[in-house]
Design a protein around this motif. Sequence first.
Motif, PDB file in Angstrom:
ATOM      1  N   THR A   1      30.809  42.243  -1.784  1.00 11.57           N
ATOM      2  CA  THR A   1      31.815  43.244  -2.147  1.00 11.57           C
ATOM      3  C   THR A   1      31.728  44.501  -1.277  1.00 11.57           C
ATOM      4  OG1 THR A   1      30.379  44.270  -3.803  1.00 11.57           O
ATOM      5  CG2 THR A   1      31.793  42.473  -4.547  1.00 11.57           C
ATOM      6  N   SER A   2      30.941  44.486  -0.224  1.00 15.94           N
ATOM      7  CA  SER A   2      30.825  45.662   0.637  1.00 15.94           C
ATOM      8  C   SER A   2      32.090  45.827   1.466  1.00 15.94           C
ATOM      9  CB  SER A   2      29.607  45.536   1.566  1.00 15.94           C
ATOM     10  OG  SER A   2      29.721  44.390   2.382  1.00 15.94           O
ATOM     11  N   PRO A   3      32.384  47.058   1.943  1.00 10.16           N
ATOM     12  CA  PRO A   3      33.577  47.254   2.768  1.00 10.16           C
ATOM     13  C   PRO A   3      33.558  46.330   3.976  1.00 10.16           C
ATOM     14  CG  PRO A   3      32.596  49.360   2.162  1.00 10.16           C
ATOM     15  CD  PRO A   3      31.619  48.289   1.754  1.00 10.16           C
ATOM     16  N   GLY A   4      34.741  45.952   4.447  1.00 15.90           N
ATOM     17  CA  GLY A   4      34.818  45.071   5.608  1.00 15.90           C
ATOM     18  C   GLY A   4      34.415  45.786   6.880  1.00 15.90           C
ATOM     19  N   SER A   5      34.107  45.014   7.900  1.00 16.11           N
ATOM     20  CA  SER A   5      33.720  45.618   9.168  1.00 16.11           C
ATOM     21  C   SER A   5      34.886  46.370   9.796  1.00 16.11           C
ATOM     22  CB  SER A   5      33.247  44.525  10.146  1.00 16.11           C
ATOM     23  OG  SER A   5      33.064  45.074  11.433  1.00 16.11           O
ATOM     24  N   PRO A   6      34.669  47.613  10.234  1.00 14.06           N
ATOM     25  CA  PRO A   6      35.735  48.371  10.902  1.00 14.06           C
ATOM     26  C   PRO A   6      36.194  47.720  12.202  1.00 14.06           C
ATOM     27  CG  PRO A   6      33.908  49.804  10.274  1.00 14.06           C
ATOM     28  CD  PRO A   6      33.441  48.398  10.098  1.00 14.06           C
ATOM     29  N   GLU A   7      35.349  46.836  12.752  1.00 12.49           N
ATOM     30  CA  GLU A   7      35.686  46.200  14.018  1.00 12.49           C
ATOM     31  C   GLU A   7      37.040  45.506  13.965  1.00 12.49           C
ATOM     32  OE1 GLU A   7      33.221  45.405  17.160  1.00 12.49           O
ATOM     33  OE2 GLU A   7      33.518  47.439  16.459  1.00 12.49           O
ATOM     34  N   TRP A   8      37.335  44.875  12.824  1.00 11.75           N
ATOM     35  CA  TRP A   8      38.537  44.034  12.786  1.00 11.75           C
ATOM     36  C   TRP A   8      39.809  44.864  12.757  1.00 11.75           C
ATOM     37  CZ3 TRP A   8      35.442  41.198  14.611  1.00 11.75           C
ATOM     38  CH2 TRP A   8      34.272  40.758  13.992  1.00 11.75           C
ATOM     39  N   ASN A   9      39.722  46.116  12.372  1.00 12.77           N
ATOM     40  CA  ASN A   9      40.898  46.968  12.396  1.00 12.77           C
ATOM     41  C   ASN A   9      41.079  47.657  13.737  1.00 12.77           C
ATOM     42  OD1 ASN A   9      41.822  46.433   9.828  1.00 12.77           O
ATOM     43  ND2 ASN A   9      40.561  48.004   8.889  1.00 12.77           N
ATOM     44  N   HIS A  10      39.968  48.024  14.369  1.00  9.56           N
ATOM     45  CA  HIS A  10      40.151  48.826  15.570  1.00  9.56           C
ATOM     46  C   HIS A  10      40.262  47.980  16.833  1.00  9.56           C
ATOM     47  CE1 HIS A  10      35.969  49.634  17.513  1.00  9.56           C
ATOM     48  NE2 HIS A  10      36.793  49.563  18.508  1.00  9.56           N
ATOM     49  N   ARG A  11      39.695  46.778  16.807  1.00  7.20           N
ATOM     50  CA  ARG A  11      39.785  45.914  17.988  1.00  7.20           C
ATOM     51  C   ARG A  11      41.112  45.164  18.021  1.00  7.20           C
ATOM     52  NH1 ARG A  11      34.220  42.652  17.908  1.00  7.20           N
ATOM     53  NH2 ARG A  11      35.676  41.061  18.642  1.00  7.20           N
ATOM     54  N   ALA A  12      41.510  44.723  19.215  1.00  8.43           N
ATOM     55  CA  ALA A  12      42.787  44.022  19.377  1.00  8.43           C
ATOM     56  C   ALA A  12      42.620  42.640  19.995  1.00  8.43           C
ATOM     57  CB  ALA A  12      43.727  44.866  20.241  1.00  8.43           C
ATOM     58  N   ASP A  13      41.369  42.153  20.130  1.00 11.76           N
ATOM     59  CA  ASP A  13      41.156  40.849  20.748  1.00 11.76           C
ATOM     60  C   ASP A  13      41.405  39.730  19.741  1.00 11.76           C
ATOM     61  OD1 ASP A  13      38.539  40.229  19.326  1.00 11.76           O
ATOM     62  OD2 ASP A  13      38.036  42.119  20.309  1.00 11.76           O
ATOM     63  N   ALA A  14      41.244  38.491  20.210  1.00 10.51           N
ATOM     64  CA  ALA A  14      41.578  37.321  19.379  1.00 10.51           C
ATOM     65  C   ALA A  14      40.705  37.232  18.124  1.00 10.51           C
ATOM     66  CB  ALA A  14      41.443  36.047  20.207  1.00 10.51           C
ATOM     67  N   VAL A  15      39.416  37.562  18.245  1.00 12.35           N
ATOM     68  CA  VAL A  15      38.528  37.480  17.082  1.00 12.35           C
ATOM     69  C   VAL A  15      38.959  38.475  16.004  1.00 12.35           C
ATOM     70  CG1 VAL A  15      36.167  37.885  16.274  1.00 12.35           C
ATOM     71  CG2 VAL A  15      36.555  36.585  18.363  1.00 12.35           C
ATOM     72  N   ALA A  16      39.257  39.704  16.402  1.00  8.43           N
ATOM     73  CA  ALA A  16      39.692  40.708  15.430  1.00  8.43           C
ATOM     74  C   ALA A  16      41.013  40.310  14.783  1.00  8.43           C
ATOM     75  CB  ALA A  16      39.826  42.070  16.110  1.00  8.43           C
ATOM     76  N   ARG A  17      41.931  39.798  15.590  1.00  9.35           N
ATOM     77  CA  ARG A  17      43.223  39.371  15.041  1.00  9.35           C
ATOM     78  C   ARG A  17      43.027  38.210  14.077  1.00  9.35           C
ATOM     79  NH1 ARG A  17      45.745  38.126  20.547  1.00  9.35           N
ATOM     80  NH2 ARG A  17      47.470  37.210  19.344  1.00  9.35           N
ATOM     81  N   ALA A  18      42.110  37.304  14.418  1.00  6.85           N
ATOM     82  CA  ALA A  18      41.818  36.171  13.524  1.00  6.85           C
ATOM     83  C   ALA A  18      41.248  36.651  12.201  1.00  6.85           C
ATOM     84  CB  ALA A  18      40.843  35.208  14.201  1.00  6.85           C
ATOM     85  N   MET A  19      40.345  37.625  12.253  1.00  2.80           N
ATOM     86  CA  MET A  19      39.736  38.128  11.021  1.00  2.80           C
ATOM     87  C   MET A  19      40.759  38.819  10.132  1.00  2.80           C
ATOM     88  SD  MET A  19      36.672  37.130  10.849  1.00  2.80           S
ATOM     89  CE  MET A  19      35.983  38.160   9.563  1.00  2.80           C
ATOM     90  N   ARG A  20      41.703  39.534  10.725  1.00  2.31           N
ATOM     91  CA  ARG A  20      42.755  40.163   9.919  1.00  2.31           C
ATOM     92  C   ARG A  20      43.613  39.106   9.237  1.00  2.31           C
ATOM     93  NH1 ARG A  20      42.807  43.977  14.387  1.00  2.31           N
ATOM     94  NH2 ARG A  20      44.628  43.043  15.369  1.00  2.31           N
ATOM     95  N   LEU A  21      43.897  38.028   9.952  1.00  3.62           N
ATOM     96  CA  LEU A  21      44.709  36.957   9.367  1.00  3.62           C
ATOM     97  C   LEU A  21      43.947  36.201   8.286  1.00  3.62           C
ATOM     98  CD1 LEU A  21      46.426  35.600  12.600  1.00  3.62           C
ATOM     99  CD2 LEU A  21      47.578  36.685  10.671  1.00  3.62           C
ATOM    100  N   ILE A  22      42.661  35.961   8.501  1.00  4.28           N
ATOM    101  CA  ILE A  22      41.850  35.274   7.480  1.00  4.28           C
ATOM    102  C   ILE A  22      41.803  36.111   6.212  1.00  4.28           C
ATOM    103  CG2 ILE A  22      39.499  34.537   6.895  1.00  4.28           C
ATOM    104  CD1 ILE A  22      39.176  33.738   9.861  1.00  4.28           C
TER     105      ILE A  22
END
Length: 493
Positions: free
Chosen positions: A76-97
Motif C-alpha cells: 500500500t506504499s505510494p507508487g514510484s515517482p519514476e513512472w510519472n516523470h519518465r517518458a520511456d517504454a517502461v514508464a509508459r507500461a507501468m502507467r498502463l498496468i
Amino acid sequence: MLGDMHEDVERCVRAVQSKDARFDGWFFTGVVTTGIYCRPSCPAVPPKPSNMRFYPSAAAAQQAGFRACKRCRPDTSPGSPEWNHRADAVARAMRLIADGVVDRDGVPGLAARLGYSTRQIERQLNAELGAGPLALARAQRAQTARLLIETTTLPMSDVAFAAGFASIRAFNDTVREVFALTPTQLRDRVARGAPAAASGTLSLRLPFRAPLTPDNLFGHLAATAVPGVEEWRGGAYRRTLRLPHGPGIATLRPTPDHVACTLRLADMRDLTIAISRCRRLLDLDADPVAVDDLLRADPVLAPLVDKAPGRRVPRTVDAAEFAVRAVLGQQVSTAAARTHAARLVTAHGEPADDPDGGLTHLFPTPDALADLDPEKLAFPKARRATLTGLVRALAGGEIDLGLGCDRDAARARLAGLPGFGPWTVEMIAMRALGDPDAFVPGDLGVRLAAAELGLPATPAALTRRAAAWRPWRAYAVQYLWATGDHPINHLPA
C-alpha cells in the motif's frame, strides 16, 4: 538515479536503518530470515544488513518468494515517482498496468498500445523491475483483493472477480502466497467491514510522500470545476468518473497524512482503475523532496518553496476531457471556461446518478462531441474550428493522449492542429499527459508572478531563466501561480 536505488546496497541499508519514509515505493526490502518483504519505513526492528535483499518492485519481491509484511503493508506504499516523470517504454507500461490494461486486454494489448512486441515489453520490464507484466499486474490484483477483503463485506467470490482474478482458485492461491494468510483470515484480522461497500461504495486512504500542500491542488480543482461533473462539497472535491464497466463518483478530502477517498462504483471491477486515476489526478506519487530540493536552489523560488513545500500539479482523470477543456479556456476567464464546459456537458454528457450531492453527468467523450453543431457554440468562430478540429482528431484516433502515449509525439500532433499555440499544448502536456517539465511562460498568472519576483518578463527570456528548474518546471509553475490572490490557490470555505 533513484530508479536504480535498489542496486545501491549501502544507500538502501541506510534508508532502512533510519526508517526513511521518503523512499517508500522506490525499493522494497526482503528479509531472508523471516521470508517477508517491507517498505523502508517499516516500524519493526531493522534486520542485519547481511539479511537484507533489495528489489525494485513488490512484484519482484513476491517472485523471489517473499510475502508482504503485516505491519508496514508494503503493497500500500505510494507508487514510484519514476513512472510519472519518465517518458520511456517502461514508464509508459507501468502507467498502463496501473490503469488495468493487462487485466482487460492481456500482455498483447499492453504491447500493442506501446507499439512493441510482447517479448520486447517483457524483456524491458524484467530487466528494470525484476518482474514481467503479468507478475506486476498480479501484485496489483493482490493489493486490490486485500483492500476489498479488509474494508468491505463483499462475498469472497465477488472480491476475487472485482480484483481482476480469472478464478476463485487463483485468488485464493495468490492471497495465501503474498500475505501468508487465507482470504478469510485476512478479513478476520479486521474488526468489521464497511457494510455500505456491498452496494458499491468504498472508503479508503490514499497515501502520499510528505510534505503535501493541498491549497493549490484542491483549490485549482474546485475553482475550475465543471458544474454537473465536479463540485466542492463538505470540504471535499467530488467528480464523476467514466470507467470501463460503468460510471463512478470519487470524493477526495485532504487530511494531514493521507487523502480520504470514497468511491461509489457501478462495478467493483473498476476499483483499481478508479484508485489509479484519483492518485494521478492529485499527483500523489510525486517525490516532493526531490522537486523542492532542486527548486530551492534558485534564490527566487526558495522563499516560495520554504513557505509551502510539497505543492503538486493538479492533473486529470481523463486526458481527452482536459484537452477539450483547455481549448474552452483559451483567452477567457475561469468562470467563462466553466460556463462553456457546462453547456457541452448538459447537451452531450451522459446522465449520472449521485445520491450524495449535485453531480449529474459524465463529461462527454470525443465521439459524443463529434457531431456537435459549431454554430451553437457561444464563442468566436476561430475557437469553434479549434474545438471541432481537436474533437475530430481525438475521435478518429489521430492523436493519442492516453497513459501509454509518446508525449513528444502527442505534443507535435497537438501543435499541428489549427488554433493550438504553445500555451494550450503545454497546458495539456502538464495536466493531461503528466509531463513534470511542461512549462507555460506565456501564461498570464506566470507572467504576473515573474514580474513581481523580478524574473524575466518575456516568454523567451523566462524560458531561458527556467532552464535551471528542469526537469520540474511544471512544479515551478505551481509555485509561481501560488503568488497570486486567485481562487485556484485557496481551499474553498
